[in-house]
Design a protein around this motif. Sequence first.
Motif, mmCIF file in Angstrom:
data_model
loop_
_atom_site.group_PDB
_atom_site.id
_atom_site.type_symbol
_atom_site.label_atom_id
_atom_site.label_comp_id
_atom_site.label_asym_id
_atom_site.label_seq_id
_atom_site.Cartn_x
_atom_site.Cartn_y
_atom_site.Cartn_z
ATOM 1 N N LEU A 150 0.800 -1.243 -0.135
ATOM 2 C CA LEU A 150 -0.224 -0.229 0.006
ATOM 3 C C LEU A 150 0.727 1.276 0.006
ATOM 4 N N ASP A 151 0.395 2.204 -0.858
ATOM 5 C CA ASP A 151 1.304 3.455 -1.030
ATOM 6 C C ASP A 151 0.440 4.573 -1.111
ATOM 7 N N LEU A 152 0.797 5.656 -0.168
ATOM 8 C CA LEU A 152 -0.077 6.803 -0.057
ATOM 9 C C LEU A 152 0.226 7.628 -1.382
ATOM 10 N N ASP A 153 -1.132 8.104 -1.815
ATOM 11 C CA ASP A 153 -0.703 8.710 -2.957
ATOM 12 C C ASP A 153 -0.431 10.302 -2.588
ATOM 13 N N ALA A 154 0.511 11.025 -3.351
ATOM 14 C CA ALA A 154 1.048 12.187 -3.300
ATOM 15 C C ALA A 154 1.020 12.516 -2.017
ATOM 16 N N PHE A 155 1.796 11.808 -1.090
ATOM 17 C CA PHE A 155 1.475 11.772 0.242
ATOM 18 C C PHE A 155 1.706 13.136 1.094
ATOM 19 N N TYR A 156 2.764 14.012 0.994
ATOM 20 C CA TYR A 156 2.743 15.165 1.475
ATOM 21 C C TYR A 156 1.720 15.920 1.258
ATOM 22 N N CYS A 157 1.321 15.949 0.000
ATOM 23 C CA CYS A 157 0.339 16.807 -0.556
ATOM 24 C C CYS A 157 -0.927 16.798 0.303
ATOM 25 N N LEU A 164 10.470 21.094 -5.935
ATOM 26 C CA LEU A 164 9.215 20.425 -5.392
ATOM 27 C C LEU A 164 9.548 18.919 -5.046
ATOM 28 N N ILE A 165 8.880 18.565 -4.004
ATOM 29 C CA ILE A 165 9.303 17.173 -3.472
ATOM 30 C C ILE A 165 8.068 16.263 -3.597
ATOM 31 N N ALA A 166 6.822 17.146 -3.565
ATOM 32 C CA ALA A 166 5.408 16.230 -3.765
ATOM 33 C C ALA A 166 4.664 17.090 -4.752
ATOM 34 N N VAL A 167 3.911 16.302 -5.515
ATOM 35 C CA VAL A 167 2.815 17.246 -6.487
ATOM 36 C C VAL A 167 1.647 16.258 -6.606
ATOM 37 N N ASN A 168 0.488 16.895 -6.469
ATOM 38 C CA ASN A 168 -0.619 16.220 -6.385
ATOM 39 C C ASN A 168 -1.380 15.775 -7.742
ATOM 40 N N TYR A 169 -2.217 15.128 -7.808
ATOM 41 C CA TYR A 169 -2.565 14.629 -9.191
ATOM 42 C C TYR A 169 -3.183 15.642 -10.171
ATOM 43 N N PRO A 170 -3.880 16.536 -9.367
ATOM 44 C CA PRO A 170 -4.486 17.915 -10.443
ATOM 45 C C PRO A 170 -3.378 18.752 -10.759
ATOM 46 N N ALA A 171 -2.437 18.873 -10.105
ATOM 47 C CA ALA A 171 -1.217 19.435 -10.597
ATOM 48 C C ALA A 171 -0.386 18.756 -11.614
ATOM 49 N N ARG A 172 -0.234 17.357 -11.388
ATOM 50 C CA ARG A 172 0.491 16.697 -12.498
ATOM 51 C C ARG A 172 -0.430 16.749 -13.778
ATOM 52 N N ALA A 173 -1.827 16.766 -13.744
ATOM 53 C CA ALA A 173 -2.651 16.736 -14.862
ATOM 54 C C ALA A 173 -2.119 18.211 -15.552
ATOM 55 N N GLY A 200 5.522 18.730 -12.310
ATOM 56 C CA GLY A 200 6.271 17.405 -11.898
ATOM 57 C C GLY A 200 7.490 17.728 -10.954
ATOM 58 N N ARG A 201 7.863 16.818 -10.186
ATOM 59 C CA ARG A 201 9.101 17.007 -9.270
ATOM 60 C C ARG A 201 10.120 17.751 -10.002
ATOM 61 N N PHE A 202 10.178 17.543 -11.338
ATOM 62 C CA PHE A 202 11.499 17.830 -11.834
ATOM 63 C C PHE A 202 11.457 19.508 -11.990
ATOM 64 N N ILE A 212 8.190 6.082 4.519
ATOM 65 C CA ILE A 212 7.205 6.922 5.267
ATOM 66 C C ILE A 212 5.923 6.704 4.612
ATOM 67 N N ASP A 213 5.735 6.429 3.420
ATOM 68 C CA ASP A 213 4.474 6.494 2.897
ATOM 69 C C ASP A 213 4.107 5.162 2.284
ATOM 70 N N GLU A 214 4.805 3.953 2.694
ATOM 71 C CA GLU A 214 4.440 2.783 1.785
ATOM 72 C C GLU A 214 4.827 1.590 3.068
ATOM 73 N N ASN A 263 -1.886 1.513 -11.355
ATOM 74 C CA ASN A 263 -3.193 1.979 -11.608
ATOM 75 C C ASN A 263 -3.588 3.170 -10.327
ATOM 76 N N LYS A 264 -2.561 4.201 -10.455
ATOM 77 C CA LYS A 264 -2.504 5.339 -9.296
ATOM 78 C C LYS A 264 -3.334 6.629 -10.040
ATOM 79 N N PRO A 265 -3.842 7.284 -9.258
ATOM 80 C CA PRO A 265 -4.191 7.166 -7.704
ATOM 81 C C PRO A 265 -5.282 6.345 -7.208
HETATM 82 N N1 DCP Z 1 9.792 12.884 -1.037
HETATM 83 C C1 DCP Z 1 10.633 13.656 -0.727
HETATM 84 N N2 DCP Z 1 11.920 13.821 -1.811
HETATM 85 C C2 DCP Z 1 11.840 13.301 -2.863
HETATM 86 C C3 DCP Z 1 10.758 12.229 -3.116
HETATM 87 C C4 DCP Z 1 9.664 12.252 -2.336
HETATM 88 O O1 DCP Z 1 10.810 14.236 0.228
HETATM 89 N N3 DCP Z 1 12.760 13.236 -3.789
HETATM 90 C C5 DCP Z 1 8.683 12.721 -0.227
HETATM 91 C C6 DCP Z 1 7.413 13.572 -0.626
HETATM 92 C C7 DCP Z 1 6.109 12.292 -1.167
HETATM 93 C C8 DCP Z 1 6.672 11.328 -0.286
HETATM 94 O O2 DCP Z 1 8.258 11.593 -0.041
HETATM 95 O O3 DCP Z 1 5.100 12.935 -0.917
HETATM 96 C C9 DCP Z 1 6.413 9.968 -0.848
HETATM 97 O O4 DCP Z 1 7.087 9.840 -2.289
HETATM 98 P P1 DCP Z 1 6.623 8.999 -3.406
HETATM 99 O O5 DCP Z 1 7.853 8.851 -4.387
HETATM 100 O O6 DCP Z 1 6.126 7.920 -2.820
HETATM 101 O O7 DCP Z 1 5.574 10.136 -3.920
HETATM 102 P P2 DCP Z 1 4.278 10.564 -3.697
HETATM 103 O O8 DCP Z 1 3.643 9.906 -2.684
HETATM 104 O O9 DCP Z 1 4.421 12.173 -3.663
HETATM 105 O O10 DCP Z 1 3.474 10.251 -4.923
HETATM 106 P P3 DCP Z 1 2.887 9.018 -5.621
HETATM 107 O O11 DCP Z 1 1.504 8.776 -5.603
HETATM 108 O O12 DCP Z 1 3.287 9.201 -7.365
HETATM 109 O O13 DCP Z 1 3.565 7.942 -4.830
#
Ligand code: DCP
Length: 545
Positions: free
Chosen positions: A10-17, A40-49, A53-55, A124-126, A214-216
């Motif tokens: 189980l993996d939380l989607d865009a967790f920090y967001c 950017l370290i986390a991007v939610n799915y509406p922003a990805r659309a 991106g993190r890049f 932290i999120d899986e 199949n996320k999210p």
């Molecule tokens: N994180 C971070 N630095 C990074 C990558 C991630 O601090 N270079 C943090 C923010 C993320 C969290 O860790 O929210 C979990 O990372 P994931 O790679 O699982 O990505 P997300 O949970 O954000 O998105 P996804 O739904 O794609 O798993």
Amino acid sequence: MDRWRVILHLDLDAFYCQVEHKRLGIDRNVPLAVQQWAGLIAVNYPARANGVGRFCDINEAKTACPDLRLVHVETIGNTKGGKVGAVEANKGTSKASLARYRRASFEVINVMKRFSDKIERASIDEVYIDVTALVDDRLRRSGDFSDGGGLEWSESHVAEGAALNPSSEHDIRLIMGAKVCKEIRDAIKAETEYEMSAGISHNKLLSKLASAMNKPNKQTIVPTSAVPSLMSTLEYKQINGLGGKLGDRLVQLFPGLKTALDLQGVPREDLVRGLGEKTAGWLQQLCRGDCDSDVKPNLLPKSLNACKSFPASELGAVKKWLLILAEELSDRILEDHEDFGRTPRLLVLHARSSKTYEQHSSQGPMPAKWAKERLFEHAMRLFEKIQGECLPCSRLALGAAGFVAEERNMKKLETFFSAAGEAEEARPVGRRAAIGTAGGEAPSREAGGGKRSRALDAWVERAAPAEAGLAEGESTIEGAPGEAEWSVDRATLQEINRQRYLLDMISRGKGTGGGVGAPGGAAKRKKPAVGQSSLSNFFTRRPAS
Ligand code: DCP
């Protein structure tokens, strides 16, 4: 492949967001990203659309999505007039704190614990959850599914190109696993608001691949019939464990190969020549989608760490960062003590030289009081021991390790670990399976009374510092020191190991008293009987601060 097992990832989607949406009450459809300094370290799915991106850097992200809400991670530090406090984010004077995300992660784990006691936190999120026993129970209670009748999997996706076979007992197990998985995700959503994606399969490798399909907020089943086609398209570097140095070595050894199927075609002797017998065998298994690694319950962290990387710095800056790390570590120790009633016995410092890039370590007894000023003083003393080798310095990590439980707090730990067992007992067909920290092998369930005490002594005698959890940091600390470097005496190490054993017993649901291991029932819990007198001495013998 052991097709009897059912493993969830189980993996939380865009967790920090998600954490920030909840904390700030921002609608989930609003594009949002979490920022750390200029990235950017986390991007939610509406922003990805919208192309974020993190890049992206902040300006690119804002251009791509003008409505983007940016939230900076919490920061800690920013010394002003000798005082430490959370103020404006500034990379030069403060550090990121993950406290709010860690708390959210534990909220989620607390819900999961009701379903299974075999939970391994992978980050932290899986998490991985072994639901094999729960699936057994459910199938036993639900009657005969040999014709697949009555089992529904419409809420799950199935890996592309594969189909479930409702008359295969292995696929039926995965379908039941998927039902359990959906229940877990629904409970987490209802109780914490957090959404997760999940994978259901027979091992950790396949379930992790499945959860990303199949996320999210969806779950995917990978039956064994999906494996050949999956391996033919899967880039081997995406397999857990093959992304890093080993992956680079494989590229070097076998240029031009890309997929797991490509690697399957490499003759074993070539793999052995390049990687050695053991790695070659393991790799061949992985490329066939096989992995026999167990889900290792690890809910109690063995160490707590605070780290910071910075440009090459002399003593003045090192002091400033150590004060900030001491503040963070102090908060973490107090929180951990509040949650689990444990006390760390060791303070560990790692420092990296910016000249040699080598990491040096120094450790000593933890001060009796965990105020940041006390931790700072002790950390400075540790640094003085190694400063000759690591100044100028570019990275510091300050950690607490060697945890012991105070006698009066044993109950707290028992309660923490019994949550899953008790929830199960409340149901008509209950099950109390083992749960443990990722520690060494403790004496067996059958052992009792004096026999167990002897087993304990033998285990303590065998235990090396690594088994006391001393040499294992969280992923943020690399290059843990070896035994020779530990400056605590052997008696302290033995006591820590003794404590680890007791914690292990508790965390495996065996309690600490004589009723442990009663067949088929919950362990009766009494006051600690094992090593009682030396433990009592130990509780009162705190290190000098
Ligand atoms: N994180 C971070 N630095 C990074 C990558 C991630 O601090 N270079 C943090 C923010 C993320 C969290 O860790 O929210 C979990 O990372 P994931 O790679 O699982 O990505 P997300 O949970 O954000 O998105 P996804 O739904 O794609 O798993």
